[in-house]
Write a protein that holds these residues in place. Structure first.
Motif, PDB file in Angstrom:
ATOM      1  N   ASP A 108      30.997 -55.073  38.128  1.00 36.26           N
ATOM      2  CA  ASP A 108      30.799 -56.490  38.458  1.00 36.26           C
ATOM      3  C   ASP A 108      31.913 -57.003  39.373  1.00 36.26           C
ATOM      4  N   TRP A 162      30.925 -65.212  50.021  1.00 36.73           N
ATOM      5  CA  TRP A 162      32.027 -66.012  49.469  1.00 36.73           C
ATOM      6  C   TRP A 162      32.906 -66.567  50.572  1.00 36.73           C
ATOM      7  N   VAL A 202      32.123 -50.371  51.366  1.00 36.14           N
ATOM      8  CA  VAL A 202      32.895 -50.449  50.118  1.00 36.14           C
ATOM      9  C   VAL A 202      32.183 -49.523  49.151  1.00 36.14           C
TER      10      VAL A 202
HETATM   11  C1  OGA Z   1      35.599 -57.007  49.162  1.00 37.27           C
HETATM   12  C2  OGA Z   1      35.811 -56.981  47.714  1.00 37.27           C
HETATM   13  C3  OGA Z   1      34.781 -56.579  45.591  1.00 37.27           C
HETATM   14  C4  OGA Z   1      33.841 -55.599  45.005  1.00 37.27           C
HETATM   15  O1  OGA Z   1      34.678 -56.322  49.627  1.00 37.27           O
HETATM   16  O2  OGA Z   1      36.322 -57.731  49.841  1.00 37.27           O
HETATM   17  O3  OGA Z   1      36.797 -57.487  47.247  1.00 37.27           O
HETATM   18  O4  OGA Z   1      33.443 -55.819  43.849  1.00 37.27           O
HETATM   19  N1  OGA Z   1      34.855 -56.416  46.986  1.00 37.27           N
HETATM   20  O5  OGA Z   1      33.519 -54.602  45.663  1.00 37.27           O
END
Ligand code: OGA
Ligand code: MN
Length: 281
Positions: free
Chosen positions: A134, A249, A84
């Motif tokens: 955040d 989470w 990500v």
């Molecule tokens: C995820 C997501 C939130 C973020 O990885 O599923 O929603 O702040 N990430 O990167």
């Protein structure tokens, strides 16, 4: 090794102290971590320095690995890690840039959505000395408990239809390949947590197309009202990231949303692992 829990001050987002995930974790320590996690739905473990292999090994303690089905944002050589990030290399994104600006629960559009997700931060954007980018987390379990009884009665037993295709069609960058493999799915609007037995509201801002026999406008209104309720301040924890944080989470008892308030050259890079789950009931 015994862990310590530092409450966040809210209903979720408690911090677990005294854990070093680069070293073996005993079964009893893991049981304590898992209990804290199940109880509040989102936990934070700060100050970690772990390799992809160590993240995967820790993730496996929670169950089978799952992987993100759309797009191709896996860490090269590690199919189980979803990158990500907003970083470009040779003009190409190294990961999923938009991992959820709207309130969502991961992979709700699948038949068997993941039990939980683990996000480990490697680079965190800053502005004027403050971290930005955040992530907000909200408890769908406490939100359910706090509904008026009449609303609980109205919602119990309703089914909701969720469509990834309709949602993806609204995204302009077209990076996510979306084909017919993503048929709509139907899940209970109030689902039961498979471990704690708690009832949890289960819907998403972008994906939920139809609730019960409501028409489109009524569905939109109810989904909007429920998400407003779920995400009201008393149900929310805001995580301000530092490098080395691992946040875990639960995708049944919580929802989350990324705050997209940064842009290159402010770099953000995270590694997500995902644990498989069962069919919601
Ligand atoms: C995820 C997501 C939130 C973020 O990885 O599923 O929603 O702040 N990430 O990167
Ligand atoms: Mn997400």
């Amino acid at each position: 090794m015994s862990i310590e829990i530092r409450p966040s001050g809210g209903v979720l987002g408690h911090e677990i102290l005294g854990v070093d995930l680069a070293r073996p974790i005993s079964d009893s320590t893991f049981a304590d971590i898992e209990k804290a996690f199940n109880d509040c739905g989102t936990v934070v473990i700060r100050g970690q320095k772990i390799t992809p292999e160590q993240q995967i090994a820790f993730t496996r303690r929670f169950g089978e690995l799952d992987s993100y089905p759309a797009g191709n944002f896996a860490l090269p050589g590690h199919d189980a890690i979803l990158v990500v990030s907003n970083i470009l290399e040779n003009g190409k994104p190294i990961g999923m840039i938009d991992a959820g600006r709207n309130w969502h629960s991961d992979m709700l559009f699948t038949e068997k959505p993941p039990r939980c997700s683990l996000l480990y931060s490697l680079e965190v954007p800053h502005q004027e000395g403050q971290s930005i980018g955040d992530t907000l987390f909200a408890s769908t379990a406490v939100a359910y408990d706090n509904l008026p009884e009449s609303m609980k009665t109205r919602l119990n037993g309703l089914k909701a239809r969720h469509s990834f295709r309709t949602y993806a069609a609204t995204k302009s960058d077209g990076r996510e390949k979306v084909g017919d493999e993503f048929a709509d799915v139907i899940h209970p609007l109030v689902r039961t947590h498979p471990i704690t037995g708690r009832k949890c509201l289960y819907l998403s801002h972008s994906l939920t197309q139809k609730i019960g026999d409501l028409d489109q406008a009524q569905t939109r209104q109810l989904a909007h009202d429920l998400i407003e309720h779920i995400t009201s301040e008393r149900h929310v924890y805001r995580h301000s990231w530092r490098v080395g944080d691992l946040v875990i989470w639960d995708n049944c008892s919580t929802m989350h949303r990324a705050i997209f308030d940064y842009a290159l050259p402010q770099r953000r890079r995270m590694h997500r692992t995902t644990v498989a789950g069962g069919r919601p009931f």
